[in-house]
Design an enzyme around this catalytic site. Structure first.
Site, short mmCIF file in Angstrom:
data_model
loop_
_atom_site.label_atom_id
_atom_site.label_comp_id
_atom_site.label_asym_id
_atom_site.label_seq_id
_atom_site.Cartn_x
_atom_site.Cartn_y
_atom_site.Cartn_z
N THR A 128 -0.30 -1.93 -8.56
CA THR A 128 -0.24 -3.36 -8.45
C THR A 128 -0.26 -4.26 -9.74
OG1 THR A 128 -0.64 -5.42 -6.66
CG2 THR A 128 -2.59 -3.35 -6.90
N GLU A 130 -2.19 -6.70 -8.41
CA GLU A 130 -3.81 -7.47 -8.49
C GLU A 130 -4.76 -6.81 -9.33
OE1 GLU A 130 -4.68 -9.16 -5.79
OE2 GLU A 130 -2.27 -10.45 -5.71
N TYR A 152 -9.29 -4.48 -2.30
CA TYR A 152 -7.26 -3.87 -2.82
C TYR A 152 -7.36 -3.68 -4.66
CZ TYR A 152 -2.38 -3.94 -3.03
OH TYR A 152 -1.47 -3.69 -3.41
N LYS A 156 -6.74 -0.07 -6.13
CA LYS A 156 -4.97 0.14 -6.10
C LYS A 156 -5.58 1.00 -7.64
CE LYS A 156 -2.11 -0.28 -3.88
NZ LYS A 156 -0.48 0.31 -3.58
P1 NDP Z 1 3.11 -2.79 3.62
O1 NDP Z 1 2.58 -3.41 3.78
O2 NDP Z 1 4.38 -3.02 4.21
O3 NDP Z 1 3.06 -1.05 3.98
C1 NDP Z 1 2.10 -0.39 3.20
C2 NDP Z 1 2.92 1.44 4.14
O4 NDP Z 1 1.20 1.81 4.86
C3 NDP Z 1 2.59 1.39 6.23
O5 NDP Z 1 4.25 1.98 6.22
C4 NDP Z 1 1.66 1.47 6.97
O6 NDP Z 1 1.68 1.98 7.84
C5 NDP Z 1 1.29 2.68 5.85
N1 NDP Z 1 -0.62 3.31 5.96
C6 NDP Z 1 -1.29 2.37 5.88
N2 NDP Z 1 -3.04 3.35 6.16
C7 NDP Z 1 -2.14 4.31 6.39
C8 NDP Z 1 -2.87 5.11 6.45
N3 NDP Z 1 -3.53 5.96 6.81
N4 NDP Z 1 -1.38 7.13 6.43
C9 NDP Z 1 -0.17 7.05 6.59
N5 NDP Z 1 0.32 6.01 6.12
C10 NDP Z 1 -0.59 4.45 6.13
O7 NDP Z 1 3.66 -2.57 1.80
P2 NDP Z 1 4.44 -2.41 0.96
O8 NDP Z 1 6.06 -1.13 1.90
O9 NDP Z 1 4.85 -3.94 0.77
O10 NDP Z 1 4.54 -1.63 -0.51
C11 NDP Z 1 4.40 -0.51 -0.59
C12 NDP Z 1 3.05 -0.26 -1.58
O11 NDP Z 1 3.20 -0.81 -3.01
C13 NDP Z 1 1.99 -0.46 -0.91
O12 NDP Z 1 1.09 0.82 -1.77
C14 NDP Z 1 1.17 -1.58 -1.47
O13 NDP Z 1 0.24 -1.37 -1.25
C15 NDP Z 1 2.06 -1.58 -2.92
N6 NDP Z 1 2.78 -3.01 -3.44
C16 NDP Z 1 2.95 -3.67 -2.95
C17 NDP Z 1 3.87 -5.09 -3.73
C18 NDP Z 1 4.30 -5.78 -2.98
O14 NDP Z 1 4.54 -6.91 -2.93
N7 NDP Z 1 4.61 -5.15 -1.50
C19 NDP Z 1 3.03 -5.06 -5.18
C20 NDP Z 1 2.10 -4.38 -5.95
C21 NDP Z 1 2.04 -2.81 -4.57
P3 NDP Z 1 1.30 1.13 9.85
O15 NDP Z 1 2.63 1.12 9.82
O16 NDP Z 1 1.19 1.77 9.91
O17 NDP Z 1 0.56 0.08 8.97
#
Ligand code: NDP
Length: 345
Positions: A128, A130, A152, A156
């Site tokens: 990310t 971030e 966070y 990351k």
């Molecule tokens: P979301 O917050 O929408 O999705 C995160 C996912 O991780 C959810 O499905 C969540 O499940 C799952 N999760 C959380 N904890 C666990 C765990 N312990 N075991 C298994 N699954 C888990 O994020 P995004 O889709 O927006 O982002 C995808 C990835 O990209 C993330 O890693 C994020 O940090 C990274 N990212 C995103 C950016 C953005 O702008 N969107 C920018 C840069 C990086 P649940 O539904 O149960 O909570």
């Protein structure tokens, strides 16, 4: 033989779009989700892929090494996309330990599982912008020094370097996608862009009076999530594993995004006052529509993110196409529809 992919975080924004893309490309997809008392599949339902015959939904927890090992054995994937994370920056200040376990250690669990079961598996880590935090150069590229400003971002960064370390130590094809903010109608409502578009829709429908926000001056590089998951896939098809920035190379303030969203709903807004006393006023009626609430400020802010995706363009042929105005209008439209229909997501 169909290619097989594991997508962790299938219930999240990117997981849903990536699963849709991979299924369209003929993959068998193992969508990994964590067990909760009420699992939420609304995103894959919205995309109409929940019952796709090549989508297998499997229980999985990122914090459990055994769970990662089982996943690799059962799914026998060619590619693993690690999109799961505790991904909300503000929450990471309240839950730094859980964030480190999920967002940091979770990636290591997957890398270990790959190393121990099949080092040929290609791995994508969702890194990310971030990680740049208190930015050391403008715009930011892959080699810009990192300076994360939240638990966070720090977590990351651990996962990012672990991916590089497993590439260099064990020859694992691990790519780190340093993605700048990317949004869509499937974004969670706690994130600022979606909070804005959802609130604008509620104000328009008479369900909310005022939108309360934190730092209106924070600058972000926002792109469209659907295009960014295409970039993730391209990284794992490349000749060599590497780290890639995906971004639009345009930065706007939260204030400008608010303006855009109200405009898309037919309002004209003007801003008055400074910093924590700033308000957004409806030009026609004089009503206050936006107020700053210091409760939403981060303890340490990331002021200016803007990424240059030149490497991704050159090596992957990837570039963003949707403008922020188009993206914002798409989100407002979806939220107007959902709020009118009474949906709660
Ligand atoms: P979301 O917050 O929408 O999705 C995160 C996912 O991780 C959810 O499905 C969540 O499940 C799952 N999760 C959380 N904890 C666990 C765990 N312990 N075991 C298994 N699954 C888990 O994020 P995004 O889709 O927006 O982002 C995808 C990835 O990209 C993330 O890693 C994020 O940090 C990274 N990212 C995103 C950016 C953005 O702008 N969107 C920018 C840069 C990086 P649940 O539904 O149960 O909570």
């Amino acid at each position: 033989m169909k290619k097989r992919a594991v997508v962790t975080g299938i219930t999240g924004q990117d997981g849903a779009y990536l699963a849709e893309l991979l299924l369209a490309k003929g993959y068998v997809v193992y969508g990994a989700y964590r067990r909760t008392s009420s699992v939420n599949f609304w995103r894959i339902e919205e995309l109409g892929i929940q019952h796709h015959p090549d989508l297998h939904l499997v229980e999985y927890d990122l914090t459990d090494l055994g769970s990662s090992l089982t996943l690799m054995k059962e799914a026998a994937p060619d590619e693993v996309y690690n999109l799961a994370a505790q991904s909300f920056v503000a929450a990471s200040f309240n839950q730094p330990d859980a964030t480190a376990q999920i967002t940091g250690m979770g990636a290591l669990h997957l890398l270990e599982a790959i190393r121990l079961t099949n080092p040929q598996i290609r791995f994508y880590q969702a890194s990310t912008s971030e990680m740049f935090g208190k930015v050391q150069a403008i715009p930011q590229v892959e080699d810009t020094p990192f300076y994360p400003r939240s638990p966070y971002g720090v977590s990351k960064l651990f996962a990012h370097w672990m991916t590089i370390n497993y590439r260099e130590s064990y020859g694992i094809f691990g790519c780190s996608g340093i993605l700048f903010n990317h949004e869509s109608p499937l974004r969670g409502r706690e994130f600022v862009t979606r909070k804005i578009t959802d609130s604008v829709a509620k104000i328009k429908l008479g369900k909310l009076d005022v939108l309360e926000l934190g730092n209106l001056g924070a600058q972000r590089d926002w792109g469209y999530a659907k295009e960014y998951v295409e970039g993730m896939w391209r990284m794992l098809q490349a000749k060599e594993a590497d780290s890639f920035v995906l971004a639009t190379n345009r930065t706007e303030t939260v204030r400008q995004f608010v303006n855009m969203a109200f405009k898309a709903a037919g309002y004209e807004v003007r801003f008055e006052g400074a910093e924590q006393d700033e308000v957004g006023i409806n030009n026609k009626t004089g009503e206050t529509l936006i107020r700053v609430n210091p409760r939403f400020y981060r303890p340490a802010e990331v002021d200016l993110l803007i990424g240059n995706p030149a490497r991704a363009k050159e090596k992957l042929g990837w570039e963003p196409k949707t403008t922020l105005e188009q993206l914002c209008a798409m989100m407002v439209e979806a939220d107007l529809r959902r709020n009118a229909e009474g949906h709660s997501f």
